[in-house]
Design a protein around this motif. Structure first.
Motif, mmCIF file in Angstrom:
data_model
loop_
_atom_site.group_PDB
_atom_site.id
_atom_site.type_symbol
_atom_site.label_atom_id
_atom_site.label_comp_id
_atom_site.label_asym_id
_atom_site.label_seq_id
_atom_site.Cartn_x
_atom_site.Cartn_y
_atom_site.Cartn_z
ATOM 1 N N GLY A 1 0.789 -1.220 0.000
ATOM 2 C CA GLY A 1 0.000 0.000 0.000
ATOM 3 C C GLY A 1 0.821 1.270 0.000
ATOM 4 N N ALA A 2 1.977 1.231 -0.665
ATOM 5 C CA ALA A 2 2.880 2.377 -0.710
ATOM 6 C C ALA A 2 2.935 2.963 -2.108
ATOM 7 C CB ALA A 2 4.275 1.951 -0.254
ATOM 8 N N ARG A 3 3.793 3.961 -2.308
ATOM 9 C CA ARG A 3 4.114 4.510 -3.621
ATOM 10 C C ARG A 3 5.438 3.915 -4.088
ATOM 11 N NH1 ARG A 3 2.514 10.105 -4.723
ATOM 12 N NH2 ARG A 3 4.622 10.268 -5.585
ATOM 13 N N ALA A 4 5.611 3.801 -5.386
ATOM 14 C CA ALA A 4 6.842 3.219 -5.919
ATOM 15 C C ALA A 4 8.069 4.009 -5.504
ATOM 16 C CB ALA A 4 6.759 3.119 -7.445
ATOM 17 N N ASP A 5 7.955 5.342 -5.363
ATOM 18 C CA ASP A 5 9.126 6.135 -4.993
ATOM 19 C C ASP A 5 9.435 6.076 -3.499
ATOM 20 O OD1 ASP A 5 7.109 7.714 -3.953
ATOM 21 O OD2 ASP A 5 7.633 9.519 -5.076
ATOM 22 N N GLU A 6 8.641 5.289 -2.753
ATOM 23 C CA GLU A 6 8.910 5.083 -1.329
ATOM 24 C C GLU A 6 9.603 3.748 -1.064
ATOM 25 O OE1 GLU A 6 5.248 7.438 0.825
ATOM 26 O OE2 GLU A 6 4.761 5.530 -0.168
ATOM 27 N N ILE A 7 9.982 3.044 -2.127
ATOM 28 C CA ILE A 7 10.570 1.706 -2.016
ATOM 29 C C ILE A 7 12.031 1.719 -2.455
ATOM 30 C CG2 ILE A 7 10.404 -0.705 -2.745
ATOM 31 C CD1 ILE A 7 8.016 0.299 -1.077
ATOM 32 N N ALA A 8 12.867 1.066 -1.670
ATOM 33 C CA ALA A 8 14.274 0.871 -2.026
ATOM 34 C C ALA A 8 14.568 -0.620 -2.061
ATOM 35 C CB ALA A 8 15.197 1.557 -1.023
ATOM 36 N N TYR A 9 15.366 -1.024 -3.033
ATOM 37 C CA TYR A 9 15.816 -2.422 -3.102
ATOM 38 C C TYR A 9 17.107 -2.540 -2.291
ATOM 39 C CZ TYR A 9 17.785 -6.757 -4.961
ATOM 40 O OH TYR A 9 18.331 -8.004 -5.080
#
Length: 387
Positions: free
Chosen positions: A70-78
């Motif tokens: 339930g997040a935004r793609a720009d809030e995710i880090a690999y």
């Protein structure tokens, strides 16, 4: 949920009854094929060239994980694993002398080490919030500590590694928002077995792994950082992925969660983790949670009915982790004997949960997943010694 199809999708199901999902779950065929295909491509045209050719699949990872939680793609880090994801978040917080870190009795010792290191270096203080009678974090005690002030961070493990409970993550989030305190959630054991929505939980940061309940590749993980706080956090180390070099002596950090990444990464694993996130989301996390927790409850009931078996799990809300002892039998020996019968279980040790005032014994841990069956449960029970 079509269990027969899921098990056909999972080659390992033909070989073992796997109850070590809290360690590393069996990956489904789409994940295996995605990882294998990219690695094969690297071997034939080169690593950089393969990344360029599969750029869309690499990018899709961010969308897939964002959809899952339930997040935004720009809030995710690999990130390469959950520990490093958690570290990147924790060590990016600008602690100062007198700042307080609130955590739980069931905290994982790896995280506790980080608290003590920062406390010694920055003059911060670590306070352990006591439990309720059922073993979960006491919300009343947490609120009392927040009211005292000087709290810089609340750090919570969603599901401890050793006692089966689920901490009240959303309720903790509500208190943190009311008091304006940063909230870091270690979701290493919960992503992939519980329905997770970061907006409902209210956490500022969340760390997770690929290898456990999400059924992704080992050596993969991710970090969620809420968009509104990204620019307030400076990662403990950065490179040309995290920042842009401004010659001759400056740099600009990215303004999204990818400031927590490094440029070199396990590209095949990133693609595979995106596929794993899609696989779970397509099955439906609510259905997954219902099956996992229901199956674990049945296992606890079967174990509790056995003479000489002590189930150690706590909490009002059960998870898929089931821990227990068998009188007169060493847990490591139980694990080894079960493995000889193609049943995978694991052992949990007291040193893994250093803040717990109730020193628990070394115990057997059986962690169920949605692809397990009643027949496998019978195999597990028959592999255990009887008193």
């Amino acid at each position: 949920m079509d269990i027969e199809k899921i098990r056909t999708d999972t080659p390992g199901c033909a070989k073992v009854a796997h109850f070590n999902n809290a360690g590393a779950a069996l990956p489904p065929r789409p994940v295996i094929e995605a990882v294998s295909a990219h690695f094969a491509l690297e071997s034939t045209i080169g690593g950089y060239e393969a990344a360029e050719q599969n750029a869309a699949a690499l990018q899709h990872f961010y969308d897939a994980v964002a959809r899952l939680i339930g997040a935004r793609a720009d809030e995710i880090a690999y990130v390469e694993n959950a520990t490093r994801a958690w570290d990147m978040a924790f060590y990016s917080i600008p602690f100062a002398e007198g700042d307080r870190i609130l955590t739980t009795t069931s905290e994982y010792s790896s995280n506790a080490i980080a608290y003590q290191q920062v406390a010694a270096a920055k003059g911060a203080k670590v306070d352990v919030v006591p439990d309720q009678a059922d073993g979960t974090l006491s919300l009343e005690a947490l609120e009392a500590e927040l009211v005292k002030g000087d709290v810089r961070l609340v750090a919570l493990n969603h599901i401890p590694t050793h006692n089966g409970l689920v901490n009240p993550a959303a309720e903790v989030g509500k208190l943190c928002r009311e008091h304006g305190v940063l909230y870091l959630l270690d979701a290493c054991q919960s992503v992939g077995q519980l329905a997770i929505d970061v907006s409902e939980i209210g956490c500022d940061m969340l760390s997770a792994t690929g290898r456990k309940y999400l059924r992704g590749p080992r050596g993969t993980g991710f970090l969620y950082v809420r968009r509104g706080i990204v620019r307030t956090l400076v990662p403990p180390f950065i490179d040309l992925q995290a920042a842009t070099w401004k010659a001759p002596d400056g740099f600009d950090l990215r303004d999204d969660a990818q400031r927590f990444e490094t440029w070199e990464r396990y590209a095949a694993g990133q693609i595979g983790l995106g596929v794993a996130a899609d696989y779970a989301a397509d099955l439906g996390m609510t259905d997954i949670e219902t099956r996992v927790t229901g199956f674990a409850t049945k296992l606890r009931e079967e174990l509790s009915a056995r003479r000489g078996v002590t189930v150690l799990d706590k909490g009002a809300r059960p998870s898929g982790l089931v821990t227990f002892t068998v009188d007169g039998h060493d847990p490591a020996a139980i694990k080894d004997a079960a493995r000889e019968r193609a049943v995978n279980i694991n052992v949990t040790y007291p040193l893994s949960h250093g803040y717990d005032p109730h020193v628990l014994p070394t115990a057997v841990r059986a962690s169920v997943h949605y692809y397990n069956t009643e027949e496998e449960l019978d195999r597990l029970l028959s592999a255990l010694p009887r008193k």
